[in-house]
Motif scaffolding. Structure first.
Motif, PDB file in Angstrom:
ATOM      1  N   LEU A   1       0.856  -1.164   0.000  1.00 15.47           N
ATOM      2  CA  LEU A   1       0.000   0.000   0.000  1.00 15.47           C
ATOM      3  C   LEU A   1       0.905   1.231   0.000  1.00 15.47           C
ATOM      4  CD1 LEU A   1      -2.902   1.107   0.206  1.00 15.47           C
ATOM      5  CD2 LEU A   1      -2.653   0.999   2.666  1.00 15.47           C
ATOM      6  N   SER A   2       0.741   2.025  -1.016  1.00 21.61           N
ATOM      7  CA  SER A   2       1.570   3.216  -1.154  1.00 21.61           C
ATOM      8  C   SER A   2       1.097   4.312  -0.193  1.00 21.61           C
ATOM      9  CB  SER A   2       1.492   3.724  -2.596  1.00 21.61           C
ATOM     10  OG  SER A   2       2.229   4.907  -2.756  1.00 21.61           O
ATOM     11  N   SER A   3       1.974   5.216   0.124  1.00 20.56           N
ATOM     12  CA  SER A   3       1.602   6.348   0.979  1.00 20.56           C
ATOM     13  C   SER A   3       0.981   7.481   0.164  1.00 20.56           C
ATOM     14  CB  SER A   3       2.829   6.854   1.737  1.00 20.56           C
ATOM     15  OG  SER A   3       3.815   7.278   0.815  1.00 20.56           O
ATOM     16  N   SER A   4       0.915   7.288  -1.164  1.00 18.35           N
ATOM     17  CA  SER A   4       0.323   8.308  -2.035  1.00 18.35           C
ATOM     18  C   SER A   4      -0.536   7.628  -3.099  1.00 18.35           C
ATOM     19  CB  SER A   4       1.427   9.140  -2.687  1.00 18.35           C
ATOM     20  OG  SER A   4       2.113   8.361  -3.645  1.00 18.35           O
ATOM     21  N   ALA A   5      -0.999   8.408  -4.055  1.00 21.35           N
ATOM     22  CA  ALA A   5      -1.848   7.881  -5.122  1.00 21.35           C
ATOM     23  C   ALA A   5      -1.048   7.203  -6.230  1.00 21.35           C
ATOM     24  CB  ALA A   5      -2.691   9.006  -5.714  1.00 21.35           C
ATOM     25  N   THR A   6       0.264   7.219  -6.137  1.00 19.88           N
ATOM     26  CA  THR A   6       1.102   6.599  -7.165  1.00 19.88           C
ATOM     27  C   THR A   6       1.918   5.460  -6.574  1.00 19.88           C
ATOM     28  OG1 THR A   6       2.899   8.165  -6.769  1.00 19.88           O
ATOM     29  CG2 THR A   6       1.312   8.753  -8.473  1.00 19.88           C
ATOM     30  N   CYS A   7       2.281   4.519  -7.422  1.00 22.10           N
ATOM     31  CA  CYS A   7       3.122   3.400  -6.988  1.00 22.10           C
ATOM     32  C   CYS A   7       4.581   3.846  -7.001  1.00 22.10           C
ATOM     33  CB  CYS A   7       2.940   2.207  -7.920  1.00 22.10           C
ATOM     34  SG  CYS A   7       1.327   1.420  -7.753  1.00 22.10           S
ATOM     35  N   PRO A   8       5.339   3.468  -5.985  1.00 18.93           N
ATOM     36  CA  PRO A   8       6.756   3.854  -5.941  1.00 18.93           C
ATOM     37  C   PRO A   8       7.574   3.094  -6.981  1.00 18.93           C
ATOM     38  CG  PRO A   8       6.233   2.420  -4.106  1.00 18.93           C
ATOM     39  CD  PRO A   8       4.950   2.687  -4.819  1.00 18.93           C
ATOM     40  N   SER A   9       8.794   3.509  -7.162  1.00 13.78           N
ATOM     41  CA  SER A   9       9.718   2.846  -8.072  1.00 13.78           C
ATOM     42  C   SER A   9       9.853   1.374  -7.693  1.00 13.78           C
ATOM     43  CB  SER A   9      11.074   3.542  -8.005  1.00 13.78           C
ATOM     44  OG  SER A   9      11.999   2.873  -8.818  1.00 13.78           O
ATOM     45  N   GLY A  10       9.784   0.490  -8.670  1.00 14.14           N
ATOM     46  CA  GLY A  10       9.893  -0.946  -8.414  1.00 14.14           C
ATOM     47  C   GLY A  10       8.552  -1.622  -8.247  1.00 14.14           C
ATOM     48  N   ALA A  11       7.487  -0.843  -8.190  1.00 10.43           N
ATOM     49  CA  ALA A  11       6.133  -1.391  -8.048  1.00 10.43           C
ATOM     50  C   ALA A  11       5.308  -0.948  -9.249  1.00 10.43           C
ATOM     51  CB  ALA A  11       5.498  -0.902  -6.759  1.00 10.43           C
ATOM     52  N   SER A  12       4.191  -1.630  -9.459  1.00  8.62           N
ATOM     53  CA  SER A  12       3.332  -1.262 -10.585  1.00  8.62           C
ATOM     54  C   SER A  12       1.869  -1.364 -10.177  1.00  8.62           C
ATOM     55  CB  SER A  12       3.612  -2.171 -11.784  1.00  8.62           C
ATOM     56  OG  SER A  12       3.336  -3.513 -11.440  1.00  8.62           O
ATOM     57  N   ALA A  13       1.025  -0.656 -10.924  1.00 10.62           N
ATOM     58  CA  ALA A  13      -0.409  -0.687 -10.670  1.00 10.62           C
ATOM     59  C   ALA A  13      -0.938  -2.089 -10.957  1.00 10.62           C
ATOM     60  CB  ALA A  13      -1.118   0.328 -11.557  1.00 10.62           C
ATOM     61  N   LEU A  14      -1.864  -2.566 -10.129  1.00  6.92           N
ATOM     62  CA  LEU A  14      -2.469  -3.872 -10.347  1.00  6.92           C
ATOM     63  C   LEU A  14      -3.332  -3.826 -11.601  1.00  6.92           C
ATOM     64  CD1 LEU A  14      -3.349  -4.810  -6.663  1.00  6.92           C
ATOM     65  CD2 LEU A  14      -1.361  -5.483  -8.000  1.00  6.92           C
ATOM     66  N   LYS A  15      -3.380  -4.926 -12.333  1.00  3.74           N
ATOM     67  CA  LYS A  15      -3.995  -4.939 -13.661  1.00  3.74           C
ATOM     68  C   LYS A  15      -5.459  -5.371 -13.686  1.00  3.74           C
ATOM     69  CE  LYS A  15      -0.055  -4.028 -15.712  1.00  3.74           C
ATOM     70  NZ  LYS A  15       0.372  -2.686 -15.512  1.00  3.74           N
ATOM     71  N   SER A  16      -5.991  -5.924 -12.594  1.00  5.08           N
ATOM     72  CA  SER A  16      -7.374  -6.390 -12.625  1.00  5.08           C
ATOM     73  C   SER A  16      -8.054  -6.170 -11.278  1.00  5.08           C
ATOM     74  CB  SER A  16      -7.435  -7.879 -12.993  1.00  5.08           C
ATOM     75  OG  SER A  16      -6.980  -8.672 -11.911  1.00  5.08           O
TER      76      SER A  16
END
Length: 127
Positions: A1-16
């Motif tokens: 769980l990110s601390s902001s609305a964006t994923c940090p470096s090394g992580a990606s948005a879930l696809k489904s």
């Protein structure tokens, strides 16, 4: 769980939405599962938690942006695990570590021959 609305470096948005719900369960977010499906261009892409009427809920957005600045949103991200393979050579049995560095005389006592078992010498016939 990110601390902001964006994923940090090394992580990606879930696809489904399915991945989103599974991640929320694993993280014990205590939000609505399955996620609410939305198509909001200003909201984070993929899975995120956000407020709706003062209540934190789980959303899956198929039309969002990866760099959303929504203050109340927290991205639920996927991490790619790095795997490494290490090959370890087997340790040889000391009794089987025989190499040639010395004499081939039957009574030789150099380092190579010390590990050889003592056997009775057989008579060898010569033709």
């Amino acid at each position: 769980l990110s601390s902001s609305a964006t994923c940090p470096s090394g992580a990606s948005a879930l696809k489904s939405a399915t991945e989103c719900g599974m991640a929320a369960q694993q993280l014990k977010l205590g939000t609505s599962i399955p996620p609410l499906s939305v198509s909001e261009s200003a909201a984070p892409a993929g899975c995120y938690t956000g407020e709706d009427g003062g209540v934190r809920k789980l959303f899956f957005n198929d039309a969002g942006v990866l760099d959303s600045l929504l203050e109340h949103a927290r991205a639920v991200c996927g991490w790619i695990a790095e795997t490494t393979t290490t090959t370890i050579a087997p340790t040889p049995n000391p009794d089987e570590e025989l190499g040639y560095r010395g004499s081939c005389k039957p009574d030789a006592r150099d380092l190579d021959h010390l590990k050889l078992p003592v056997r009775e010498l057989a008579e060898v016939s010569t033709i």
